[in-house]
Scaffold this motif. Structure first.
Motif, PDB file in Angstrom:
ATOM      1  N   ARG A  66       3.256   5.918   7.384  1.00  0.00           N
ATOM      2  CA  ARG A  66       3.832   4.970   8.258  1.00  0.00           C
ATOM      3  C   ARG A  66       2.469   4.148   8.775  1.00  0.00           C
ATOM      4  NH1 ARG A  66       6.128   9.794   9.713  1.00  0.00           N
ATOM      5  NH2 ARG A  66       4.524  10.788  10.952  1.00  0.00           N
ATOM      6  N   SER A  67       1.142   4.370   8.838  1.00  0.00           N
ATOM      7  CA  SER A  67       0.277   3.527   9.172  1.00  0.00           C
ATOM      8  C   SER A  67       0.090   2.708   8.099  1.00  0.00           C
ATOM      9  CB  SER A  67      -1.149   4.400   9.057  1.00  0.00           C
ATOM     10  OG  SER A  67      -1.201   5.066  10.161  1.00  0.00           O
ATOM     11  N   ARG A  68       0.258   2.758   6.908  1.00  0.00           N
ATOM     12  CA  ARG A  68       0.205   1.545   5.796  1.00  0.00           C
ATOM     13  C   ARG A  68       1.279   0.617   6.088  1.00  0.00           C
ATOM     14  NH1 ARG A  68      -1.373   0.576   0.234  1.00  0.00           N
ATOM     15  NH2 ARG A  68       0.168  -0.484  -0.631  1.00  0.00           N
ATOM     16  N   GLU A  69       2.392   1.300   6.154  1.00  0.00           N
ATOM     17  CA  GLU A  69       3.571   0.400   6.663  1.00  0.00           C
ATOM     18  C   GLU A  69       3.423  -0.571   8.038  1.00  0.00           C
ATOM     19  OE1 GLU A  69       8.193   0.520   7.901  1.00  0.00           O
ATOM     20  OE2 GLU A  69       7.440   2.202   7.063  1.00  0.00           O
ATOM     21  N   ARG A  70       2.924   0.110   8.895  1.00  0.00           N
ATOM     22  CA  ARG A  70       2.345  -0.860  10.199  1.00  0.00           C
ATOM     23  C   ARG A  70       1.322  -1.987   9.885  1.00  0.00           C
ATOM     24  NH1 ARG A  70       0.188   3.788  13.390  1.00  0.00           N
ATOM     25  NH2 ARG A  70      -1.111   2.339  14.285  1.00  0.00           N
ATOM     26  N   ILE A  71       0.416  -1.128   8.973  1.00  0.00           N
ATOM     27  CA  ILE A  71      -0.589  -2.384   8.522  1.00  0.00           C
ATOM     28  C   ILE A  71      -0.174  -3.641   7.804  1.00  0.00           C
ATOM     29  CG2 ILE A  71      -2.561  -2.688   7.233  1.00  0.00           C
ATOM     30  CD1 ILE A  71      -3.266   0.269   7.767  1.00  0.00           C
ATOM     31  N   LEU A  72       0.955  -3.176   6.776  1.00  0.00           N
ATOM     32  CA  LEU A  72       1.359  -4.128   6.019  1.00  0.00           C
ATOM     33  C   LEU A  72       2.273  -5.055   6.763  1.00  0.00           C
ATOM     34  CD1 LEU A  72       2.322  -2.313   2.696  1.00  0.00           C
ATOM     35  CD2 LEU A  72       0.887  -4.354   3.117  1.00  0.00           C
ATOM     36  N   ASN A  73       3.030  -4.744   7.625  1.00  0.00           N
ATOM     37  CA  ASN A  73       4.134  -5.399   8.611  1.00  0.00           C
ATOM     38  C   ASN A  73       3.234  -6.432   9.320  1.00  0.00           C
ATOM     39  OD1 ASN A  73       6.614  -4.455   7.607  1.00  0.00           O
ATOM     40  ND2 ASN A  73       6.439  -2.668   9.123  1.00  0.00           N
ATOM     41  N   GLU A  74       2.255  -5.852  10.091  1.00  0.00           N
ATOM     42  CA  GLU A  74       1.580  -6.889  10.985  1.00  0.00           C
ATOM     43  C   GLU A  74       0.731  -7.972  10.121  1.00  0.00           C
ATOM     44  OE1 GLU A  74      -0.289  -8.741  13.738  1.00  0.00           O
ATOM     45  OE2 GLU A  74       1.299  -7.094  14.128  1.00  0.00           O
TER      46      GLU A  74
END
Length: 189
Positions: free
Chosen positions: A10-18
């Motif tokens: 989930r953290s990786r996904e947040r980083i990538l989306n931002e």
């Protein structure tokens, strides 16, 4: 997947989306790891638990941005109407598209940045450009993709130029001129 692995994903996904949002808005070079990690409320040091380098992050974020732009274009199409070159060009070379680089075509928003980027980023964008050319060739009904290469190059270039021009009338004229020329070229086919 354990709890910590799910949290990491989930953290990786947040980083990538931002990161994808930031690069579409401000370009590849403007991405700051510290600022990005602060934006997603994670530590700067935690970045390396998700990515080996800034280049790896940018390549992954670029891929996400390119897919998001394609999904946005697909969602905007009317599924009940067959695709045609006029509709495609009018949508691509519109004021709305020009004025929203964050949500529009990532090729148009980032082509110059990626042209100066490392081979990894260019390799990420290349198949998306080829896919865009193939889609336009199909819309043209063109077995030879020469007209599609010309149309895609003109559309991406006109979009980029129109975003630079500060005089809105001149910017609109760039969009209109290229749009009308491509539509006329398609009707001559």
């Amino acid at each position: 997947m354990g709890h910590s692995q799910a949290d990491k994903a989930r953290s990786r996904e947040r980083i990538l989306n931002e990161a994808a949002t930031q690069i579409r808005d401000k370009g590849l070079d403007a991405l700051s790891i510290g600022g990005l990690m602060q934006q997603v409320k994670l530590t700067h040091g935690g970045f390396y638990g998700h990515f080996a380098s800034r280049s790896d992050l940018i390549a992954a974020a670029l891929e996400l941005a390119l897919h998001a732009g394609e999904a946005s274009a697909h969602a905007a199409r009317d599924p009940d109407k067959p695709g045609n070159i006029s509709t495609l060009v009018r949508s691509y070379l519109s004021r709305a598209h020009r004025d929203s680089p964050k949500s529009g075509c990532a090729i148009g928003a980032l082509i110059s940045d990626v042209g100066r980027a490392d081979a990894q980023c260019r390799a990420v964008m290349e198949p998306h450009i080829e896919s865009f050319i193939a889609k336009v060739a199909e819309t043209f009904g063109d077995d030879d993709d020469g007209n599609a290469i010309l149309a895609v190059s003109a559309m991406v270039g006109a979009l980029a130029i129109s975003r630079v021009l500060t005089d809105q009338k001149r910017s609109d004229a760039v969009l209109r001129t290229v749009r009308d020329s491509i539509i006329a070229m398609a009707s001559d086919e």
